[in-house]
Scaffold this motif. Structure first.
Motif, short mmCIF file in Angstrom:
data_model
loop_
_atom_site.label_atom_id
_atom_site.label_comp_id
_atom_site.label_asym_id
_atom_site.label_seq_id
_atom_site.Cartn_x
_atom_site.Cartn_y
_atom_site.Cartn_z
N GLY A 213 6.05 3.76 0.99
CA GLY A 213 6.60 4.99 1.41
C GLY A 213 7.76 4.69 2.31
O GLY A 213 8.91 5.66 2.66
N GLU A 214 7.41 4.07 3.47
CA GLU A 214 8.23 3.17 4.04
C GLU A 214 9.85 2.63 3.35
O GLU A 214 10.98 2.24 4.07
CB GLU A 214 7.70 2.70 5.20
N ASP B 128 0.76 -1.38 0.08
CA ASP B 128 0.20 0.31 0.25
C ASP B 128 1.11 1.60 -0.07
O ASP B 128 2.18 0.81 0.55
CB ASP B 128 -0.78 -0.24 0.96
N PRO B 129 0.39 2.38 -0.20
CA PRO B 129 1.14 3.90 -0.73
C PRO B 129 1.90 4.21 1.36
O PRO B 129 3.06 4.84 0.67
CB PRO B 129 0.62 4.87 -0.60
N ARG B 130 1.30 4.01 2.00
CA ARG B 130 2.19 3.74 3.44
C ARG B 130 3.11 3.24 2.98
O ARG B 130 4.96 3.87 3.91
CB ARG B 130 1.69 4.25 4.50
N SER B 131 3.30 2.10 2.82
CA SER B 131 4.66 0.82 2.71
C SER B 131 5.36 1.07 2.01
O SER B 131 6.43 0.83 2.29
CB SER B 131 3.73 -1.01 2.87
#
Length: 320
Positions: free
Chosen positions: A174-175, A169-172
Motif C-alpha cells: 500500500g505504501e 506485505d500488504p501494508r508495504s
C-alpha cells in the motif's frame, strides 16, 4: 515519434539461447500515464524493460523512450529515465538521506542541490523521520520506497518499475501504491510490470497483457474486464438439480458451463453482451424447479482477464 508518446516500440524481438523472450512486441505508452505490463513468469516483461532501459539490445525491432532511440541514443535515454528493479538497490550501510545525496552527486548535482533534493523527496514520500537511520534498519516497504525515491532525484520524465512490490506485505504494498499515485499526479510516465492483478487494476490507466513475448490484449482495465463477461455460480441441493440449473445458466449467459459434481456447483463465465441480473437468474431457477442453496454473480476482475487471455494464448501456441 508522436510528442504524446513517452515510450514507443515496434517489433521488438530478443532471444536467449533457445528461449524466445520477445517475439515482436509493440508498445505505445502515452506521456503522463501509468501503464501496466502484465504477464506470467517468462512472458518477457523484464526483458522488455531491460531493452527500454538500455540494459539489453533487441535482436530486431526498435524502441524510443522520451524521443530517443534506445540503441543509437542510449546515453540520452539513461538521462531521461529512472529504474527500480525487482530488488531494492540501496546501500544498507549508510542512512536514507546519504543514499539520496550520493545518487545526486553521482548524477553530477552540486552538493547543495543534492542535499536540497534529498530533503525534499524524503519529506514528500514520508521518509523524513527515518532519514538519518541506517537503511539496514528499514522495513522492506521502507527500503522499496527509498529505492523508488532514489530514481526521482534527477526528475526523470519516465520511470520503469519492474515488479516493485514483489515479496512485500500488504501494508508495504500500500505504501508503494501511494508513492506511485503521487508520481503519476506530477506527470511522470510510469511503466509498471507486475504479477499482482489488483495492483495493475488500482494503479494503471492502461494495461498490456503479454504472453510468450508478444502482446495478447491491451486497453483500460475496465474495458478488458468487460470483454470477458461476468462469472455466475449456482450451488444446488442435489445432484438431480445440476442439469436443470446448468440448462438455465447456459440459456441466460451463453457461456460454457462447468459442473462440480462433488460440490453440487454450476459455474460459467457469460459471453460479452449476455450478462444476466441476479433477480432474473433466481426467478428462472425457481421456474425450473431448482432450489438453489446459493446464487452468486461476480463481475470480472483483471485476474479473470489474465487467466482467460493467457490460457487462450497458450492453447494457440500448442495448436501451432
Amino acid at each position: 515519434m508522436s510528442a504524446a508518446l513517452a515510450v514507443q516500440a515496434q517489433g521488438l524481438t530478443k532471444r536467449y539461447g533457445r528461449t524466445q523472450a520477445l517475439a515482436g512486441l509493440d508498445l505505445a505508452i502515452p506521456a503522463g500515464t501509468v501503464y501496466g505490463l502484465l504477464g506470467p513468469n517468462g512472458a518477457g516483461k523484464t526483458t522488455a524493460v531491460r531493452i527500454l532501459a538500455t540494459l539489453a539490445r533487441p535482436d530486431s525491432g526498435w524502441a524510443k523512450v522520451a524521443g530517443h532511440d534506445v540503441v543509437r541514443e542510449a546515453t540520452a535515454v539513461r538521462r531521461a529515465i529512472g529504474l527500480a528493479g525487482q530488488h531494492a538497490a540501496v546501500d544498507e550501510g549508510i542512512t536514507g538521506r546519504d543514499n539520496l545525496r550520493l545518487v545526486g552527486r553521482f548524477h553530477q548535482l552540486g552538493a547543495r542541490e543534492a542535499r536540497r533534493r534529498a530533503d525534499e523527496l524524503l519529506e514528500r514520500f514520508g521518509l523524513a523521520e527515518a532519514a538519518d537511520q541506517l537503511v539496514r534498519g528499514y522495513s522492506g516497504g521502507m527500503r522499496r520506497r527509498l529505492d523508488l525515491v532514489a530514481c526521482l532525484v534527477t526528475r526523470p520524465p519516465v520511470l520503469f518499475l519492474d515488479e516493485p512490490t514483489t515479496g512485500l506485505d500488504p501494508r508495504s504494498r500500500g505504501e508503494i501504491w501511494d508513492a506511485v499515485r503521487e508520481l503519476a499526479g506530477t506527470g511522470t510516465t510510469v511503466l509498471l510490470t507486475t504479477q499482482y492483478l489488483d495492483e495493475a487494476d488500482r494503479l494503471a490507466d492502461q494495461v498490456l497483457v503479454i504472453g510468450a513475448g508478444r502482446a495478447i490484449a491491451d486497453g483500460p482495465p475496465q474495458r478488458l474486464k468487460a470483454s470477458i463477461g461476468a462469472r455466475v455460480e449456482v450451488a444446488v441441493g442435489s445432484a438431480a438439480e445440476l442439469p436443470l440449473a446448468a440448462a438455465v445458466v447456459a440459456r441466460l449467459t451463453g457461456g460454457e458451463v462447468a459442473l462440480d459434481q462433488d460440490g453440487l456447483l454450476v459455474s460459467v463465465v457469460s459471453r460479452p453482451g449476455r450478462e444476466t441480473s441476479l433477480p432474473q437468474l433466481v426467478r428462472e431457477l425457481d421456474a425450473a424447479g431448482v432450489a438453489a442453496r446459493d446464487v452468486a454473480l461476480r463481475t470480472p476482475t483483471l485476474d479473470d482477464v489474465f487467466l482467460a487471455l493467457t490460457a487462450d494464448a497458450a492453447a494457440e501456441e500448442v495448436a501451432a
